[in-house]
Design a protein around this motif. Structure first.
Motif, short mmCIF file in Angstrom:
data_model
loop_
_atom_site.label_atom_id
_atom_site.label_comp_id
_atom_site.label_asym_id
_atom_site.label_seq_id
_atom_site.Cartn_x
_atom_site.Cartn_y
_atom_site.Cartn_z
N HIS A 170 0.82 -1.21 0.00
CA HIS A 170 0.00 0.00 0.00
C HIS A 170 0.86 1.27 0.00
CE1 HIS A 170 0.47 -0.01 4.46
NE2 HIS A 170 0.22 1.27 4.39
N TRP A 336 -4.02 4.19 2.84
CA TRP A 336 -3.98 5.53 2.25
C TRP A 336 -5.33 5.88 1.65
CZ3 TRP A 336 -4.58 6.40 -3.12
CH2 TRP A 336 -4.53 5.26 -3.94
N GLU A 337 -5.58 7.19 1.56
CA GLU A 337 -6.80 7.69 0.95
C GLU A 337 -6.51 9.04 0.31
OE1 GLU A 337 -9.96 9.25 3.48
OE2 GLU A 337 -8.60 9.13 5.21
N ALA A 347 -12.72 11.55 -4.75
CA ALA A 347 -12.11 10.98 -3.55
C ALA A 347 -11.70 9.53 -3.82
CB ALA A 347 -13.08 11.05 -2.38
N VAL A 348 -10.68 9.08 -3.11
CA VAL A 348 -10.31 7.67 -3.10
C VAL A 348 -10.49 7.18 -1.68
CG1 VAL A 348 -8.46 5.98 -3.45
CG2 VAL A 348 -8.65 7.96 -4.98
N PRO A 349 -11.39 6.23 -1.45
CA PRO A 349 -11.61 5.76 -0.08
C PRO A 349 -10.38 5.05 0.47
CG PRO A 349 -12.72 4.35 -1.66
CD PRO A 349 -12.22 5.53 -2.44
N LEU A 350 -10.36 4.83 1.76
CA LEU A 350 -9.20 4.24 2.42
C LEU A 350 -8.83 2.90 1.80
CD1 LEU A 350 -7.15 4.43 4.75
CD2 LEU A 350 -8.80 3.14 6.16
N GLN A 351 -7.60 2.82 1.33
CA GLN A 351 -7.04 1.58 0.81
C GLN A 351 -6.20 0.95 1.92
OE1 GLN A 351 -7.89 0.86 -2.67
NE2 GLN A 351 -9.24 2.52 -1.97
N LYS A 352 -6.73 -0.06 2.56
CA LYS A 352 -6.10 -0.61 3.75
C LYS A 352 -4.88 -1.47 3.42
CE LYS A 352 -10.35 -0.69 6.50
NZ LYS A 352 -11.28 -1.54 7.29
#
Length: 435
Positions: A170, A336-337, A347-352
């Motif tokens: 990530h 990251w977001e 927007a880019v939602p939270l990439q865990k």
């Protein structure tokens, strides 16, 4: 991004020439396991904290075995030997790291000692023909970092620095997004560590070292002082004799990705302000609160840290934020977001996170050792040196109270106060080897 950033690889020579190092990006993942081959025999020096975690991660690789442990605290050494014995592993134990380096049944060395020991132990390990996994920060001064890079090159050793975020997917994905240009022109990068669990260190009296501790061996090149529990084991981080506080402890992690994201090397200037604002009367020397600004041609990198509180930027207690005209990408160990600037982008939602960075970093190191290929390393010695030097510049700006400028041609700051801090002061007969 402007041409100066696009041409980063070509134009980064100034910093490389200045201290013998250059910023290095993580290489592409290479996770294919080699076939059956001889076991890599691992010895670990400094096994109380991260050195132990590093060793355990390396031992998860099926082609490794632990043959030696070393610690100046016999209590720690005996504890770790028992833990391994319970798993059927019976390494030899050493109190002096040079005896471990002389052992014929050690191929790879893990260095997890306090920062002030990294330089001498890494150079000695390389000279002994060992490959090395060394904890961050690589060195405790600019001069040490330069010497360590030279040693790794002179003795042609594989050296991985323990900045394990460089092995996490990530983090790489986030940097790819930054490099895509979708955030627009980036004018500011924030990196921070707000550590609520790091409380005040109460003043304690000097006294005798605990039984089983080789205190002279622990001090090594540091100034000779009476034993004090505040300066021992984990708490050494808060004293200039041994380390650089949160600026080098966490800064090398977060600032590393700030520079990778911006393809940046040497700042035009560095200035810092802070102090012991939370715990003015406790035993620590390094600042519990600090703001540092690294100036580049068309953007700034800002570092913040604070002990005792968790309320960092964007509701995160650590991270890196790339602030662009269209949006802000926020990255930390959890994921990251992207937060859009009004309606300028989606927007880019939270990439865990999806993996274990330390385990991957260990695998990457062992693969590089097996294949004798330094280019496989995700954090080679040059990369570890670069960010350690960068963080040291922040501390030098703070300690001098000045805005400082690195002169690449002279390899100094052209300032007597700042130049005195380029090299760590060595004591007790120790000197940095001339390479």
């Amino acid at each position: 991004m402007k041409n100066s950033r696009r041409n980063f690889i070509r134009t980064s020579a100034a910093f490389t020439a200045a201290v013998g190092v250059g910023a290095t990006f993580p290489s592409a993942f290479s996770m294919a396991m080699p076939g059956a081959q001889k076991k890599i025999r691992v010895g670990a020096i400094g096994i109380n904290g991260m050195g132990w975690a590093d060793l355990k991660a390396i031992l998860k690789h099926p082609d490794t075995e632990c043959t030696a442990l070393c610690d100046v605290d016999k209590n720690v050494l005996d504890k770790r030997k028992k833990e391994l014995a319970d798993e059927g592993i019976k390494p030899k134990g050493y109190g002096n790291y040079k005896d471990l380096l002389a052992a014929k049944d050690v191929d790879v060395v893990v260095i997890g000692t306090p920062d002030h020991w990294h330089c001498l132990q890494l150079i000695d390990a390389c000279a002994a023909g060992k490959d090395v996994y060394v904890e961050k920060p690589l060195g405790n001064s600019i001069a040490e970092c330069e010497a360590m890079v030279k040693a790794a090159r002179k003795y042609d050793r594989i050296v991985q620095v323990g900045q394990w975020q460089r092995s996490q997917k990530h983090f790489r994905d986030a940097v790819d997004f930054v490099h895509s240009g979708k955030l627009g022109e980036i004018r500011l990068v924030k990196a921070w560590a707000y550590q609520g669990w790091m409380k005040s260190i109460p003043v304690k009296p000097d006294g005798p070292a605990p039984e089983g501790v080789d205190y002279a061996g622990w001090l090594g090149p540091a100034e000779k002082r009476p034993f004090n529990p505040n300066r021992f084991h984990f708490e050494f981080r808060w004293f200039w004799d041994y380390a650089g506080g949160l600026m080098t402890d966490w800064g090398v992690h977060m600032l590393d990705y700030a520079l990778i994201g911006m393809k940046a090397t040497t700042p035009r200037s560095v200035m810092a302000s802070g102090g012991k604002f939370a715990y003015p009367d406790d035993a620590a020397e390094t600042p519990d609160t600090l703001t540092t600004v690294f100036e580049f041609d068309d953007f700034n990198v800002q570092w913040e840290h604070a002990n005792g509180i968790d309320g960092g930027p964007y509701g995160r207690n650590h991270g890196v934020a790339f602030i662009g005209n269209k949006g802000t990408l926020v990255l930390n160990r959890d994921g990251w977001e992207v937060i859009p600037e009004k309606d300028r982008m989606e927007a880019v939602p939270l990439q865990k996170k999806v993996d274990n960075g330390l385990d991957l970093h260990a695998v990457n190191f062992i693969e590089a050792v097996q294949q004798r290929d330094k280019s496989l390393l995700h954090c080679p010695v040059e990369a570890g040196a670069h960010i350690a030097v960068f963080s040291q510049m922040g501390n030098i700006a703070y300690r001098t109270g000045k805005k400082i400028y690195w002169d690449a041609s002279k390899k100094n700051f052209n300032d007597s106060d700042a130049d005195k801090l380029i090299a760590a002061s060595y004591h007790n007969g120790y000197k940095i080897p001339v390479l």
